[in-house]
Design a protein around this motif. Structure first.
Motif, PDB file in Angstrom:
ATOM      1  N   PRO A  14       0.813  -0.911   0.276  1.00 58.92           N
ATOM      2  CA  PRO A  14       0.326   0.254  -0.035  1.00 58.92           C
ATOM      3  C   PRO A  14       0.849   1.395   0.378  1.00 58.92           C
ATOM      4  N   ASN A  15       1.936   1.202   0.936  1.00 62.20           N
ATOM      5  CA  ASN A  15       3.048   2.703   1.125  1.00 62.20           C
ATOM      6  C   ASN A  15       2.119   3.579   2.085  1.00 62.20           C
ATOM      7  N   SER A  16       1.692   4.365   1.284  1.00 59.95           N
ATOM      8  CA  SER A  16       1.358   5.606   2.378  1.00 59.95           C
ATOM      9  C   SER A  16       1.490   6.732   1.902  1.00 59.95           C
ATOM     10  N   PRO A  17      -0.063   7.706   1.934  1.00 64.24           N
ATOM     11  CA  PRO A  17       0.029   9.267   1.725  1.00 64.24           C
ATOM     12  C   PRO A  17       0.840  10.198   2.014  1.00 64.24           C
ATOM     13  N   LEU A  18       1.088   9.695   3.105  1.00 65.78           N
ATOM     14  CA  LEU A  18       2.752  10.539   4.529  1.00 65.78           C
ATOM     15  C   LEU A  18       3.957  10.284   3.476  1.00 65.78           C
ATOM     16  N   HIS A  64       4.504  -2.825   7.314  1.00 62.43           N
ATOM     17  CA  HIS A  64       3.935  -3.022   8.848  1.00 62.43           C
ATOM     18  C   HIS A  64       2.663  -2.304   8.985  1.00 62.43           C
ATOM     19  N   SER A  65       1.132  -2.696   9.511  1.00 63.83           N
ATOM     20  CA  SER A  65       0.502  -2.157   8.416  1.00 63.83           C
ATOM     21  C   SER A  65      -0.138  -1.346   9.747  1.00 63.83           C
ATOM     22  N   TYR A  66       0.189  -1.691  11.863  1.00 60.00           N
ATOM     23  CA  TYR A  66      -0.171  -1.155  12.456  1.00 60.00           C
ATOM     24  C   TYR A  66       0.583  -0.537  13.123  1.00 60.00           C
ATOM     25  N   THR A  67       1.704   0.055  12.609  1.00 66.06           N
ATOM     26  CA  THR A  67       2.572   1.516  13.051  1.00 66.06           C
ATOM     27  C   THR A  67       3.209   1.648  12.292  1.00 66.06           C
ATOM     28  N   HIS A  68       3.693   3.066  12.095  1.00 64.79           N
ATOM     29  CA  HIS A  68       5.039   3.792  11.706  1.00 64.79           C
ATOM     30  C   HIS A  68       6.441   2.488  12.409  1.00 64.79           C
ATOM     31  N   PRO A 101       6.596   5.523   7.257  1.00 64.37           N
ATOM     32  CA  PRO A 101       4.805   5.943   7.683  1.00 64.37           C
ATOM     33  C   PRO A 101       4.574   3.978   7.501  1.00 64.37           C
ATOM     34  N   ALA A 102       3.591   4.063   8.536  1.00 64.62           N
ATOM     35  CA  ALA A 102       3.132   2.518   7.619  1.00 64.62           C
ATOM     36  C   ALA A 102       2.386   1.937   6.893  1.00 64.62           C
ATOM     37  N   GLY A 103       1.981   0.630   6.337  1.00 65.59           N
ATOM     38  CA  GLY A 103       2.325   0.508   5.142  1.00 65.59           C
ATOM     39  C   GLY A 103       3.125   0.506   4.408  1.00 65.59           C
ATOM     40  N   ILE A 140      -6.201  -3.881   4.774  1.00 68.28           N
ATOM     41  CA  ILE A 140      -4.739  -3.583   4.755  1.00 68.28           C
ATOM     42  C   ILE A 140      -4.616  -2.884   4.887  1.00 68.28           C
ATOM     43  N   GLN A 141      -4.347  -1.975   3.520  1.00 67.92           N
ATOM     44  CA  GLN A 141      -4.441  -0.615   3.201  1.00 67.92           C
ATOM     45  C   GLN A 141      -4.985   0.266   4.227  1.00 67.92           C
ATOM     46  N   GLN A 142      -6.322  -0.051   4.419  1.00 66.74           N
ATOM     47  CA  GLN A 142      -7.075   0.907   5.190  1.00 66.74           C
ATOM     48  C   GLN A 142      -6.413   0.726   6.277  1.00 66.74           C
TER      49      GLN A 142
END
Length: 175
Positions: A14-18, A64-68, A101-103, A140-142
């Motif tokens: 997913p990567n991240s918008p951050l 990691h999907s739960y944390t940065h 960032p997460a993802g 997972i992405q969300q």
């Protein structure tokens, strides 16, 4: 100085918008000496990044999907790929810091024999190991996108790069 790296979604990563925050050589002198690992873990802990570990970066794409996750290079150097297959490769060496960032997918492409990092997570959140092989990508992405921005920057506490650059109301240009 902090370099920003925006990564596009690259399913199943997913990567991240951050943006990824890369602090080059910011801790170069700090990680000198015998107590560099302990001093680094203490600095991160003072700023709310705990559940620290020491080691390397896996040689497979994961996120990691739960944390940065913050990574501090204590010694040596590595080429790290961020964003999944076919995406950006970065040189990561002693004194450098990455805040992922997460993802955000990451993987070690190669490293020197002495490469060693400290990793930690905001508020000591337990990480999950995602390899991009799950059937529920959208969930997972969300989940990764919903991870809150940490209250503190891992290096400066307040008024750091996290506060300056992890504001989703700012631009969305990709590097």
């Amino acid at each position: 100085m902090v370099d920003l790296h925006r990564l596009r979604e690259n399913p199943p990563f997913p990567n991240s918008p951050l943006p990824v925050l890369f602090y080059p050589k910011v801790l170069d002198e700090f990680v000198e000496g015998e107590d560099a690992e302990k001093a680094t873990k203490n600095l991160l802990k003072e700023n709310g990044y705990t559940n620290a570990w020491t080691g390397g970066i896996h040689d497979f794409h994961h996120f990691h999907s739960y944390t940065h996750e913050v990574l501090v290079c204590l010694r040596g150097k590595a080429t790290v790929q961020l964003g999944g297959p076919g995406e950006k490769e970065f040189s990561f060496s002693k004194g450098d810091v990455l805040l992922l960032p997460a993802g955000v997918a990451h993987k070690s492409i190669d490293s020197t024999d002495d490469f060693e990092i400290v990793g930690a997570y905001p508020n000591g959140i337990d990480f999950d190991m995602q390899k991009g092989d799950e059937d529920n990508y959208e969930t997972i992405q969300q989940r990764a996108n919903d991870v809150p921005v940490p209250e503190k920057d891992p290096l400066t506490g307040s008024d750091g790069a996290v506060q300056a650059y992890w504001d989703l109301t700012k631009g969305s240009e990709f590097d």
